[in-house]
Design a protein around this motif. Structure first.
Motif, PDB file in Angstrom:
ATOM      1  N   GLY A 118      17.113-100.989 -66.377  1.00 24.92           N
ATOM      2  CA  GLY A 118      18.253-100.238 -65.852  1.00 24.92           C
ATOM      3  C   GLY A 118      19.000 -99.568 -66.999  1.00 24.92           C
ATOM      4  N   GLU A 119      19.911 -98.628 -66.656  1.00 25.37           N
ATOM      5  CA  GLU A 119      20.589 -97.801 -67.670  1.00 25.37           C
ATOM      6  C   GLU A 119      21.308 -98.642 -68.744  1.00 25.37           C
ATOM      7  OE1 GLU A 119      21.076 -93.844 -68.936  1.00 25.37           O
ATOM      8  OE2 GLU A 119      19.895 -94.605 -67.273  1.00 25.37           O
ATOM      9  N   SER A 120      22.053 -99.700 -68.339  1.00 22.67           N
ATOM     10  CA  SER A 120      22.820-100.447 -69.343  1.00 22.67           C
ATOM     11  C   SER A 120      21.879-101.283 -70.214  1.00 22.67           C
ATOM     12  CB  SER A 120      23.852-101.351 -68.671  1.00 22.67           C
ATOM     13  OG  SER A 120      23.176-102.292 -67.877  1.00 22.67           O
ATOM     14  N   ASP A 121      20.784-101.744 -69.642  1.00 25.58           N
ATOM     15  CA  ASP A 121      19.823-102.497 -70.452  1.00 25.58           C
ATOM     16  C   ASP A 121      19.071-101.576 -71.409  1.00 25.58           C
ATOM     17  OD1 ASP A 121      20.532-104.888 -69.286  1.00 25.58           O
ATOM     18  OD2 ASP A 121      19.133-104.643 -67.636  1.00 25.58           O
ATOM     19  N   LEU A 122      18.904-100.291 -71.003  1.00 25.25           N
ATOM     20  CA  LEU A 122      18.244 -99.327 -71.898  1.00 25.25           C
ATOM     21  C   LEU A 122      19.068 -99.163 -73.174  1.00 25.25           C
ATOM     22  CD1 LEU A 122      16.980 -96.392 -69.621  1.00 25.25           C
ATOM     23  CD2 LEU A 122      15.596 -98.019 -70.902  1.00 25.25           C
ATOM     24  N   ASP A 123      20.394 -99.212 -73.011  1.00 22.18           N
ATOM     25  CA  ASP A 123      21.277 -99.069 -74.166  1.00 22.18           C
ATOM     26  C   ASP A 123      21.079-100.245 -75.143  1.00 22.18           C
ATOM     27  OD1 ASP A 123      23.386 -97.692 -75.481  1.00 22.18           O
ATOM     28  OD2 ASP A 123      24.708 -99.356 -74.900  1.00 22.18           O
ATOM     29  N   LEU A 124      20.993-101.464 -74.583  1.00 26.72           N
ATOM     30  CA  LEU A 124      20.765-102.651 -75.414  1.00 26.72           C
ATOM     31  C   LEU A 124      19.406-102.549 -76.118  1.00 26.72           C
ATOM     32  CD1 LEU A 124      21.741-105.551 -76.199  1.00 26.72           C
ATOM     33  CD2 LEU A 124      20.470-106.390 -74.205  1.00 26.72           C
ATOM     34  N   LEU A 125      18.400-102.140 -75.341  1.00 22.32           N
ATOM     35  CA  LEU A 125      17.038-101.970 -75.871  1.00 22.32           C
ATOM     36  C   LEU A 125      17.046-100.968 -77.038  1.00 22.32           C
ATOM     37  CD1 LEU A 125      13.904-101.962 -75.722  1.00 22.32           C
ATOM     38  CD2 LEU A 125      14.075-100.491 -73.736  1.00 22.32           C
ATOM     39  N   ASN A 126      17.712 -99.833 -76.818  1.00 24.66           N
ATOM     40  CA  ASN A 126      17.746 -98.778 -77.833  1.00 24.66           C
ATOM     41  C   ASN A 126      18.441 -99.257 -79.111  1.00 24.66           C
ATOM     42  OD1 ASN A 126      17.215 -96.152 -78.742  1.00 24.66           O
ATOM     43  ND2 ASN A 126      19.233 -95.434 -78.109  1.00 24.66           N
ATOM     44  N   LYS A 127      19.522-100.022 -78.925  1.00 22.69           N
ATOM     45  CA  LYS A 127      20.272-100.486 -80.109  1.00 22.69           C
ATOM     46  C   LYS A 127      19.450-101.479 -80.930  1.00 22.69           C
ATOM     47  CE  LYS A 127      24.975 -99.587 -78.696  1.00 22.69           C
ATOM     48  NZ  LYS A 127      25.926 -99.937 -77.640  1.00 22.69           N
ATOM     49  N   TRP A 128      18.747-102.385 -80.256  1.00 21.98           N
ATOM     50  CA  TRP A 128      17.912-103.335 -80.999  1.00 21.98           C
ATOM     51  C   TRP A 128      16.750-102.608 -81.699  1.00 21.98           C
ATOM     52  CZ3 TRP A 128      18.846-107.519 -83.321  1.00 21.98           C
ATOM     53  CH2 TRP A 128      19.612-108.542 -82.764  1.00 21.98           C
ATOM     54  N   ALA A 129      16.133-101.657 -80.950  1.00 25.18           N
ATOM     55  CA  ALA A 129      15.000-100.921 -81.541  1.00 25.18           C
ATOM     56  C   ALA A 129      15.466-100.169 -82.792  1.00 25.18           C
ATOM     57  CB  ALA A 129      14.410 -99.951 -80.524  1.00 25.18           C
ATOM     58  N   PHE A 130      16.694 -99.645 -82.748  1.00 27.10           N
ATOM     59  CA  PHE A 130      17.263 -98.942 -83.910  1.00 27.10           C
ATOM     60  C   PHE A 130      17.359 -99.891 -85.109  1.00 27.10           C
ATOM     61  CE2 PHE A 130      21.243 -97.192 -86.018  1.00 27.10           C
ATOM     62  CZ  PHE A 130      20.587 -96.134 -86.630  1.00 27.10           C
ATOM     63  N   GLU A 131      17.721-101.141 -84.843  1.00 24.82           N
ATOM     64  CA  GLU A 131      17.801-102.121 -85.946  1.00 24.82           C
ATOM     65  C   GLU A 131      16.414-102.337 -86.563  1.00 24.82           C
ATOM     66  OE1 GLU A 131      20.461-102.893 -87.323  1.00 24.82           O
ATOM     67  OE2 GLU A 131      21.802-102.146 -85.762  1.00 24.82           O
ATOM     68  N   GLY A 132      15.370-102.318 -85.720  1.00 32.68           N
ATOM     69  CA  GLY A 132      13.997-102.432 -86.233  1.00 32.68           C
ATOM     70  C   GLY A 132      13.633-101.207 -87.064  1.00 32.68           C
ATOM     71  N   GLU A 133      13.967-100.022 -86.532  1.00 30.63           N
ATOM     72  CA  GLU A 133      13.683 -98.765 -87.245  1.00 30.63           C
ATOM     73  C   GLU A 133      14.374 -98.745 -88.614  1.00 30.63           C
ATOM     74  OE1 GLU A 133      11.157 -96.536 -86.586  1.00 30.63           O
ATOM     75  OE2 GLU A 133      12.413 -94.849 -86.018  1.00 30.63           O
TER      76      GLU A 133
END
Ligand SMILES: Nc1ncnc2c1ncn2[C@@H]1O[C@H](COP(=O)(O)OP(=O)(O)OP(=O)(O)O)[C@@H](O)[C@H]1O
Ligand SMILES: C[C@@](O)(CCO)CC(=O)[O-]
Ligand SMILES: [Mg+2]
Length: 352
Positions: free
Chosen positions: A178-193
């Motif tokens: 869902g939209e709010s979980d996508l935000d969490l997903l994106n933020k964690w992925a950014f930490e990996g990047e």
């Protein structure tokens, strides 16, 4: 129990590198994905091992969960709802766990991906035995966002185990966030990047997370709805390069020539904005399509010229540019450059 998650790679249509310095960029996801499967051992397996298998590069890693916990438990993991940067000290601790795995010298460039894995895994799930397998359709380190697709698909697999994350809508047989979980997903992925790239803009993980075409500036995305067919050819020069080093090179050039580089970044900003307007504006007839395609080609050529100014082109890229120019086709590098992939606009109405 096993979960499989996947995330797409991307092309940057305009604005790479300049986006790291605050300019607008336009990117679209492509239908080449990285997939991560995550399996927990059953209770009867009596297993205390965390295993990681990078299938595309034939590398396998394994750690005793006890050892990983001993190294990282002082951080208070897991903290799944709080995307957190991996500090320099923690990177050093994790690097010791990676060094013990004796990665062959020819593949040492992949070590940062392993560090990103251990950071995301322990931060989101803590210290649990599991087997994680990574496979990809994407060429690794070629400008098509393999690092972001890896971080997004891995994070999606990890977050799917949280009770707070709901997976519902079925999309081509896959559940979506869902939209709010996508935000969490994106933020964690950014930490990996950040671990893999050093100083990413967040463009690659954002387009991999949200899909479609986006305009992106200073961490903010705007979804774009294309009103024209966009046909592009991707050529892989097969010259390998490293995004972290190329991004650092542009920053060094910016320190040496701040005024000149600031003008270059401003010009790229204008190109990306105009390109987004061209893509989004209505195309009522063939005449306007031809006109829009002409503008798109010119903007692509201008962006390539500015990427040359930034010092991220390469002899192999110039060879592709000369070749496509023979057919009057406009091209530019896509992603970090220095080799990697080149994008060519193959307009619908171009008959030459
Ligand atoms: N399928 C994969 N298996 C293992 N590691 C991967 C995989 N895909 C990406 N990686 C990690 O990402 C790194 C490559 O990232 P890099 O940013 O240099 O290139 P890219 O993301 O393909 O290109 P760009 O950033 O220009 O779009 C690898 O060195 C590795 O650490
Ligand atoms: C070169 C760059 O602009 C794109 C790499 O795909 C880096 C970034 O935006 O993080
Ligand atoms: Mg990358």
């Amino acid at each position: 129990m096993e979960v499989k998650a996947r995330a797409p790679g991307k092309i940057i249509i305009a604005g790479e590198h300049a986006v790291v310095h605050g300019s607008t960029a336009v990117a679209a996801c492509i239908d080449l994905c990285t997939s991560v499967s995550l399996r927990f051992p059953s209770d009867s397996d009596n297993n205390d091992t965390l295993k990681l298998h990078f299938k595309d590069v034939a590398l396998e890693f394994s750690w005793s969960v006890g050892k990983v916990k001993e190294t990282l438990s002082h951080l208070g993991s897991p903290f799944p709802s709080t995307p957190t940067s991996c500090s320099v000290e923690t990177i050093k601790c994790i690097a010791v766990l990676v060094e013990e795995q004796n990665i062959p010298e020819a593949k040492i460039g992949l070590a940062s991906g392993v560090i990103a894995f251990l950071w995301l895994y322990t931060s989101i799930l803590g210290f649990k035995p599991a087997t994680v397998v990574v496979t990809s359709d994407l060429p690794i380190g070629a400008g098509l966002g393999s690092s972001a697709a890896f971080c997004v698909s891995l994070t999606a697999a990890l977050l799917s185990f949280l009770d707070s994350v709901s997976l519902d809508t079925n999309h081509q047989g896959w559940l979506t966030f869902g939209e709010s979980d996508l935000d969490l997903l994106n933020k964690w992925a950014f930490e990996g990047e950040k671990i893999i790239h050093g100083k990413p803009s967040g463009l690659d993980n954002t387009v991999s997370t949200y899909g479609n075409i986006i305009k992106f500036r200073s961490g903010k995305l705007t979804r774009i709805k294309s009103n024209m067919p966009l046909k592009m050819l991707i050529t892989n020069t097969k010259v390998s390069r490293n995004t972290k080093a190329l991004v650092a090179g542009v920053s060094e050039r910016t320190l040496r020539h701040p005024d000149a580089m600031s003008s270059v970044f401003n010009a790229v900003d204008s190109i990306s904005k105009e390109l987004a307007t061209v893509i989004e504006s209505p195309t009522p007839d063939d005449l306007s399509l031809t006109e829009k395609e002409g503008k798109l080609e010119e903007l692509i050529e201008m962006n390539q010229g500015l990427l040359q100014c930034m010092g991220v082109s390469h002899a192999s890229i110039e060879t592709v540019l000369r070749t496509t120019l023979k057919y009057k086709l406009a091209s530019k590098l896509t992603g970090a450059g220095g080799g990697g992939c080149v994008l060519t606009v193959t307009a619908n109405t171009n008959s030459s």
